[in-house]
Write a protein that holds these residues in place. Structure first.
Motif, PDB file in Angstrom:
ATOM      1  N   GLN A  43       0.848  -1.202   0.000  1.00 30.24           N
ATOM      2  CA  GLN A  43       0.000   0.000   0.000  1.00 30.24           C
ATOM      3  C   GLN A  43       0.885   1.255   0.000  1.00 30.24           C
ATOM      4  N   HIS A  44       0.261   2.426  -0.037  1.00 29.14           N
ATOM      5  CA  HIS A  44       1.006   3.696  -0.179  1.00 29.14           C
ATOM      6  C   HIS A  44       1.996   3.534  -1.358  1.00 29.14           C
ATOM      7  N   PHE A  45       1.536   2.915  -2.445  1.00 27.48           N
ATOM      8  CA  PHE A  45       2.465   2.293  -3.382  1.00 27.48           C
ATOM      9  C   PHE A  45       3.286   3.306  -4.183  1.00 27.48           C
TER      10      PHE A  45
ATOM     11  N   ARG B 220       7.284   2.099  -3.888  1.00 30.37           N
ATOM     12  CA  ARG B 220       7.509   0.739  -3.412  1.00 30.37           C
ATOM     13  C   ARG B 220       7.598  -0.307  -4.522  1.00 30.37           C
ATOM     14  N   LEU B 221       7.780   0.121  -5.761  1.00 33.38           N
ATOM     15  CA  LEU B 221       7.874  -0.864  -6.834  1.00 33.38           C
ATOM     16  C   LEU B 221       9.035  -1.821  -6.604  1.00 33.38           C
ATOM     17  N   ALA B 222      10.201  -1.298  -6.216  1.00 31.69           N
ATOM     18  CA  ALA B 222      11.368  -2.173  -6.037  1.00 31.69           C
ATOM     19  C   ALA B 222      11.070  -3.217  -4.967  1.00 31.69           C
ATOM     20  N   ARG B 223      10.393  -2.794  -3.909  1.00 33.74           N
ATOM     21  CA  ARG B 223      10.041  -3.718  -2.838  1.00 33.74           C
ATOM     22  C   ARG B 223       9.078  -4.792  -3.330  1.00 33.74           C
TER      23      ARG B 223
ATOM     24  N   ILE C 123       0.444  -6.849  -5.823  1.00 32.79           N
ATOM     25  CA  ILE C 123      -0.575  -5.801  -6.002  1.00 32.79           C
ATOM     26  C   ILE C 123      -0.109  -4.580  -5.220  1.00 32.79           C
ATOM     27  N   GLY C 124       0.110  -3.480  -5.910  1.00 31.12           N
ATOM     28  CA  GLY C 124       0.501  -2.227  -5.261  1.00 31.12           C
ATOM     29  C   GLY C 124      -0.645  -1.238  -5.369  1.00 31.12           C
TER      30      GLY C 124
END
Lengths: 293, 293
Positions: free
Chosen positions: A178-180, A185-188, A202-203
């Motif tokens: 979340q809070h994508f 947070r794509l790398a994560r 799913i982000g």
């Protein structure tokens, strides 16, 4: 607002929110949650167990739901597992039309609720009575069977950057972050998928919700987008590299579903619309009535 | 360092750097540039035309190349198009073993160099004499035929967020962005690809280089990764949405190539190794000896 006959036909919805949903102005996402629960006469319970400031959380949502005209909303105070097995509290959940899980820490939420009678009552409310279950931020991450427990947010994916834990399991074969876009947070999420290619990433952006109607379809609401990462057919050297190294990732599929997107499975007898096989798999998987546990 | 007979067999290399390459310590990327140019005896020219502080740029690279043992390096001062058609300057480029383009603004670089005799001399140096051409930051973006001229860096892709211009055209059917992970430019590169699905997006991190050997293969050097975005087979509603709206993007392919990655075309008679068709297309396209202009 739905009328009584429509309420009986409810299929059960999940409203998975990327955090920071608007609670003061248009309240698009909260409004939809109330509608999907059956309207302003519905019984709504707010689970704040993810948060260490549960009373503050409740006061925010108490006000927001009151502003929307809801009168039967209650704070389910869950401080420990005894609370989550308490008969009266379990009954409140079992009879609720809408269940809303706030933000905080998803590990705390699972430590208190996971595997309790209240957990079982939530599943029954969704599946038997077609209730609507919403979660925002930590409450969103907690919804999947495999839950993102913690992870470094680095510029690039890294081996060992994330760890998973057992979530509530309303949806399977996915990991929800979340809070994508806001927290980049794509790398994560790529780290999760590189290590767990079986799971779809799913982000969900802030003030954005992925709404899942069981057996039917999905839609995206709010201000941002939902990003789906499908690594099932990727090539990667993840198995061979050192901890903290960046993996090679070849042929990751990415879908960006902006607010307003709707994807529905064909109704009985209706011809299937053309759809990317990867997106169709995602749709079929997340809308499954009886997901594998 | 290569010996003289090896220098004659040079194929021509591009060293496309995402900015902020190390100029003071290990200097991995600059070292490789010098090797690919033929070693410390090579003639290296530094083009600072992208920058408004050309003398400062030159002093940085003058020192860095001297530290590496290079003695025949020179600053090519290009203040206007007359300079870029000046016979002596064009001769310097035509005879160079290595040509290095600094950062600054790629539009300024193209306004001065694009379509001049010096531009033609750079292409001839690469293709006829197998020279090595490097560019960092703006100098990297300028290398492709379609050049990212400017773009907003928002959290999500947007229609109209980017504009392209004509670049130097050492490589075609791609758009190159730099400072990629550090400045969180994925959304911007997705905007390019959504609007221009014919182009492959290349995002290069800081202190990271995509090295292209003409007719042979590619490798990634340095500290970060190269991200490739292939939208050729995606579905999008880009044509139908309003300016500044976020497009739906389905089935974008993403490759993450960390430093140390090497991909080579099979030599004559050698069997082709298994490779993702998308990555193979990328490899064949960027290594093409005679790309379409």
């Amino acid at each position: 607002m739905k009328t009584e006959p429509q309420r009986r036909a409810r299929h059960g919805h999940l409203v998975i929110i990327g955090g920071h949903e608007d609670r003061q102005h248009r309240k698009e996402i909260l409004t939809r949650f109330v509608e999907l629960a059956g309207g302003v006469q519905s019984s709504i319970v707010v689970i704040t167990a993810a948060s260490r400031v549960a009373d503050q959380m409740w006061s925010i949502y108490e006000q927001a739901f009151a502003d929307l005209g809801v009168t039967r909303h209650a704070h389910l105070v869950l401080e420990n597992r005894q609370d989550a097995n308490d008969e009266e509290k379990v009954r409140m959940v079992a009879e609720a039309d809408g269940i809303f899980m706030t933000g905080g820490d998803q590990k705390r939420l699972l430590a208190i609720v996971g595997g309790t009678a209240l957990d079982a009552a939530m599943h029954a409310a969704l599946k038997v009575r077609g209730a609507c279950i919403a979660g925002t931020s930590a409450g969103a991450s907690a919804m999947s069977g495999h839950m993102l427990a913690q992870g470094r947010t680095d510029l690039l994916p890294e081996k060992g950057a994330v760890s998973l834990a057992a979530g509530l399991g309303f949806v399977h074969r996915v990991v929800i972050d979340q809070h994508f876009s806001e927290r980049q947070r794509l790398a994560r999420l790529l780290s999760v998928v590189a290590q767990n290619p079986y799971l779809l990433g799913i982000g969900i952006d802030e003030d954005t919700a992925l709404v899942i109607e069981r057996g039917r379809g999905i839609e995206v609401l709010g201000e941002g987008s939902v990003t789906v990462i499908d690594g099932r057919t990727m090539d990667t050297n993840m198995a061979d590299i050192a901890e903290r190294a960046t993996p090679e990732l070849i042929d990751v599929r990415l879908h960006l579903l902006p607010a307003g997107s709707r994807y529905y499975l064909p109704e009985d007898g209706e011809p299937a619309k053309p759809m990317s096989p990867s997106l169709r798999d995602f749709l079929e998987n997340v809308t499954k009535r009886n997901p594998l546990s």
